[in-house]
Design a protein around this motif. Sequence first.
Motif, PDB file in Angstrom:
ATOM      1  N   MET A 200       0.837  -1.198   0.000  1.00 58.31           N
ATOM      2  CA  MET A 200       0.000   0.000   0.000  1.00 58.31           C
ATOM      3  C   MET A 200       0.872   1.249   0.000  1.00 58.31           C
ATOM      4  SD  MET A 200      -3.148   0.809  -0.206  1.00 58.31           S
ATOM      5  CE  MET A 200      -3.329   2.507  -0.750  1.00 58.31           C
ATOM      6  N   LEU A 201       1.967   1.220   0.761  1.00 62.21           N
ATOM      7  CA  LEU A 201       2.879   2.362   0.784  1.00 62.21           C
ATOM      8  C   LEU A 201       3.431   2.629  -0.605  1.00 62.21           C
ATOM      9  CD1 LEU A 201       4.983   2.097   4.050  1.00 62.21           C
ATOM     10  CD2 LEU A 201       3.452   3.945   3.326  1.00 62.21           C
ATOM     11  N   GLU A 202       3.842   1.551  -1.287  1.00 59.78           N
ATOM     12  CA  GLU A 202       4.377   1.739  -2.634  1.00 59.78           C
ATOM     13  C   GLU A 202       3.293   2.262  -3.563  1.00 59.78           C
ATOM     14  OE1 GLU A 202       7.319   1.727  -3.517  1.00 59.78           O
ATOM     15  OE2 GLU A 202       8.483   0.421  -2.218  1.00 59.78           O
ATOM     16  N   LEU A 203       2.097   1.687  -3.464  1.00 57.26           N
ATOM     17  CA  LEU A 203       1.008   2.122  -4.336  1.00 57.26           C
ATOM     18  C   LEU A 203       0.604   3.558  -4.023  1.00 57.26           C
ATOM     19  CD1 LEU A 203      -1.180  -1.099  -4.414  1.00 57.26           C
ATOM     20  CD2 LEU A 203       0.052  -0.091  -6.340  1.00 57.26           C
ATOM     21  N   ALA A 204       0.554   3.901  -2.744  1.00 57.03           N
ATOM     22  CA  ALA A 204       0.141   5.251  -2.356  1.00 57.03           C
ATOM     23  C   ALA A 204       1.134   6.278  -2.885  1.00 57.03           C
ATOM     24  CB  ALA A 204       0.036   5.347  -0.839  1.00 57.03           C
ATOM     25  N   ILE A 255      -0.821  -2.292 -10.176  1.00 57.56           N
ATOM     26  CA  ILE A 255      -0.020  -1.457 -11.068  1.00 57.56           C
ATOM     27  C   ILE A 255      -0.400  -0.001 -10.806  1.00 57.56           C
ATOM     28  CG2 ILE A 255       0.531  -0.929 -13.472  1.00 57.56           C
ATOM     29  CD1 ILE A 255      -0.563  -3.690 -14.190  1.00 57.56           C
ATOM     30  N   ALA A 256       0.588   0.842 -10.621  1.00 54.98           N
ATOM     31  CA  ALA A 256       0.293   2.255 -10.400  1.00 54.98           C
ATOM     32  C   ALA A 256       0.973   3.078 -11.475  1.00 54.98           C
ATOM     33  CB  ALA A 256       0.796   2.690  -9.024  1.00 54.98           C
ATOM     34  N   GLN A 257       0.317   4.170 -11.845  1.00 54.71           N
ATOM     35  CA  GLN A 257       0.981   5.083 -12.780  1.00 54.71           C
ATOM     36  C   GLN A 257       1.024   6.469 -12.154  1.00 54.71           C
ATOM     37  OE1 GLN A 257      -2.022   3.887 -13.344  1.00 54.71           O
ATOM     38  NE2 GLN A 257      -3.310   5.732 -13.414  1.00 54.71           N
ATOM     39  N   VAL A 345       3.770  -3.519  -8.253  1.00 54.31           N
ATOM     40  CA  VAL A 345       3.997  -3.631  -6.817  1.00 54.31           C
ATOM     41  C   VAL A 345       3.493  -4.978  -6.331  1.00 54.31           C
ATOM     42  CG1 VAL A 345       3.373  -2.701  -4.556  1.00 54.31           C
ATOM     43  CG2 VAL A 345       3.814  -1.139  -6.468  1.00 54.31           C
ATOM     44  N   GLY A 346       4.262  -5.615  -5.493  1.00 58.17           N
ATOM     45  CA  GLY A 346       3.794  -6.867  -4.921  1.00 58.17           C
ATOM     46  C   GLY A 346       4.826  -7.503  -4.013  1.00 58.17           C
ATOM     47  N   ILE A 378      10.014  -4.734  -3.409  1.00 58.59           N
ATOM     48  CA  ILE A 378       8.648  -5.149  -3.762  1.00 58.59           C
ATOM     49  C   ILE A 378       8.056  -4.341  -4.904  1.00 58.59           C
ATOM     50  CG2 ILE A 378       8.226  -5.976  -1.404  1.00 58.59           C
ATOM     51  CD1 ILE A 378       6.315  -3.487  -1.155  1.00 58.59           C
ATOM     52  N   LYS A 379       8.890  -3.615  -5.679  1.00 58.53           N
ATOM     53  CA  LYS A 379       8.331  -2.884  -6.817  1.00 58.53           C
ATOM     54  C   LYS A 379       9.348  -2.723  -7.936  1.00 58.53           C
ATOM     55  CE  LYS A 379       9.698   1.770  -6.512  1.00 58.53           C
ATOM     56  NZ  LYS A 379       9.693   2.971  -5.737  1.00 58.53           N
ATOM     57  N   ILE A 380       8.828  -2.595  -9.142  1.00 63.66           N
ATOM     58  CA  ILE A 380       9.661  -2.225 -10.278  1.00 63.66           C
ATOM     59  C   ILE A 380       8.993  -1.044 -10.945  1.00 63.66           C
ATOM     60  CG2 ILE A 380      10.732  -2.983 -12.430  1.00 63.66           C
ATOM     61  CD1 ILE A 380       9.993  -5.856 -11.514  1.00 63.66           C
TER      62      ILE A 380
END
Lengths: 408, 408
Positions: A200-204, A255-257, A345-346, A378-380
């Motif tokens: 969630m931190l990465e996505l946020a 996936i976040a943009q 993210v995952g 946990i992300k690319i």
Amino acid sequence: MALIVQKYGGTSVGTIERIERVARKVIAARARGDQVVVVVSAMSGETDRLLGLARQIASRPEPREVDVLISTGEQVTIALLAMTLQKLGCPARSYTGAQVPIITDSAHGKARIARIDPHQVRAALDAGQVVVVAGFQGVDALGNITTLGRGGSDTTGVALAAALKADECQIFTDVDGVYTADPRIVPTARRLDHITFEEMLELASLGAKVLQIRSVEFAGKYNVPLRVLSTFQEGPGTLITYEEQQVEEVVISGIAQNRDEAQITVSGIPDHPGVAYRVLGPVADANIEVDMIVQNVARDGTTDLTFTVHRNDHERAMEILRGRQKDLGAREIAGDSAIAKISLVGVGMRSHAGVAARMFSVLASEGINIRMISTSEIKISVVVSEKYVELAVRALHEAFALDRAPHR
Amino acid sequence: MALIVQKYGGTSVGTIERIERVARKVIAARARGDQVVVVVSAMSGETDRLLGLARQIASRPEPREVDVLISTGEQVTIALLAMTLQKLGCPARSYTGAQVPIITDSAHGKARIARIDPHQVRAALDAGQVVVVAGFQGVDALGNITTLGRGGSDTTGVALAAALKADECQIFTDVDGVYTADPRIVPTARRLDHITFEEMLELASLGAKVLQIRSVEFAGKYNVPLRVLSTFQEGPGTLITYEEQQVEEVVISGIAQNRDEAQITVSGIPDHPGVAYRVLGPVADANIEVDMIVQNVARDGTTDLTFTVHRNDHERAMEILRGRQKDLGAREIAGDSAIAKISLVGVGMRSHAGVAARMFSVLASEGINIRMISTSEIKISVVVSEKYVELAVRALHEAFALDRAPHR
């Protein structure tokens, strides 16, 4: 009997009708046998109205007085919500940040919560009351009113949940949960039942603007189960907890943009040690935050440095560097604001090799050029031309089968 | 160096421009070497806007929450005024009622001030700050926000002045002082430089709506010199103190008229002891306040009782009495709302006989019939037909030479 903290934002309490809808949701939770603490923001538009008054007076009014001014926004909402609950037959009691009290440091406008005395709130709950607390605000040790900064009501909710050892902190928003991708881009995007704090931190921070980053950090730190759900739709939302509680076997959660960044490339710099510092030092000195940084291998004794900054800071950063081009001995300084960052993210990545390779292959097969790459555990993240955003997100969503619920 | 408490009402702080005007007046006082505490009301219209929100929810919202709601009105003003003072280079600091603290009882909506801890305010003053305090509000012993009731900002000003042992409490309004009569009726009406607390109390309760009665009582009780003056015009205003400080040889200070009352006459009641109680008891039980009462001498074994009530209560009082007409054995119950009360007020009456006689003779010579008479030590009130108000006030103003400044 569980203890639930519910937080409703400005849009959810924007009118008297919406406040009544919130009251009915609170009453429904109470009818399920739960004790409920409700944290509310100012009615939408109110904080801006108050700041507008202040700006008529001075372009930089004193932060202490700004806090006295804008903290009235949440104070109005708590009174109106408490009245509405009472009208509907539900005992309720409002508390300002100072009344709880929520003790903060003295950094007006961006105060951090130091501690919360849960004594009064707990006594009111035990007396059968719904407790309505003003979000976004507190009081420092000297009794000055403080605010936590924009969006700080989420933090209030999480901090109260931690102080009360609540079973869950529910953040009500205008979306019904966290999705595998932006549903406006990927129609098959799927709401996640469960996600970890880290994800969630990465996505946020990558642009999924569902939750305040600080409140997620806070929830993680104090291990408060956090649930994102909609004020306007029924549904279980998305639960955010620590990994060990997660039973799903997922590699990628979402996936976040992010289109808020711009890219700057300083090329042809003589390759001496300290190049990165000499380029980025002046940018940092101007309080401009740098996100991704890539330095190419030197060629012919010169090197290129590419980095991203927020789009709002792009012009300023370019000016600073142009002013130092001679000192740096750089051949060229080029900028591009038509870029986007796309991130997978995952937490599953930790144990699954080949995610990055797969991502690059998917993008290549769509003819999308990757300009920068940055990875964490946990992300690319990749930077691509802005025009490819939708194409890239959809292709990745499909390739990683995010539209299908994971096996359990 | 004097310590001055200034109070500005809602009209005086109704816009950002007006708040700046107030700030300049405060700075002017400070430039004269005085320490200044400023008490402000909510911007005009704000309290009604907030109450309007509450009424959309419930016709009788809980008083505790109403106080949480409407106390935000003054909180906004203190922040805006403090910002304005700071912008103009004047150190300033705002305080809500709870921050001072102004401790009240728990009677939400009509709380009374129990005590004020002047420690913080004094420290801020001694540090060179102008202290800006939210009027109309306080906090009870349990930390609940309370309000003093409409117009209570005057009381806040006076109570603060008393707690701080201030040299003067200045109430800024939209009139430039207390006049010998209503200038709209008597063009030659003269502003009084000086008046006593007792006279002001009589004038205030008789319709000269310059000051809140409670704040005058409070000022008298704690011997706080009170000055009424205009926010919008320069001038010394009217100083209100105890009699001993008055050096003028005045018999009459002013004339007040009141058109808010209505008259009720219950006639032909058998003259038994307790008639007044039997008539007025049911009226009092309905929470209707009775002002003047006159009982005529009995004739033919029956008597008449005439009294006045507020016009808003006239219909209700008439209904109550009609419902009991048989029990009372009254021949007739008659009402008249087209009446007015005219009062001469002056501490000088104490030592000057014949004021009443002179008043009656002036009214008689104008052909004005007197319906009721009531006197106290420092005032004489008569009830006349409403149509005679202007004529009566002008005739009395001239007869008692109120347009001429008194000899010293």
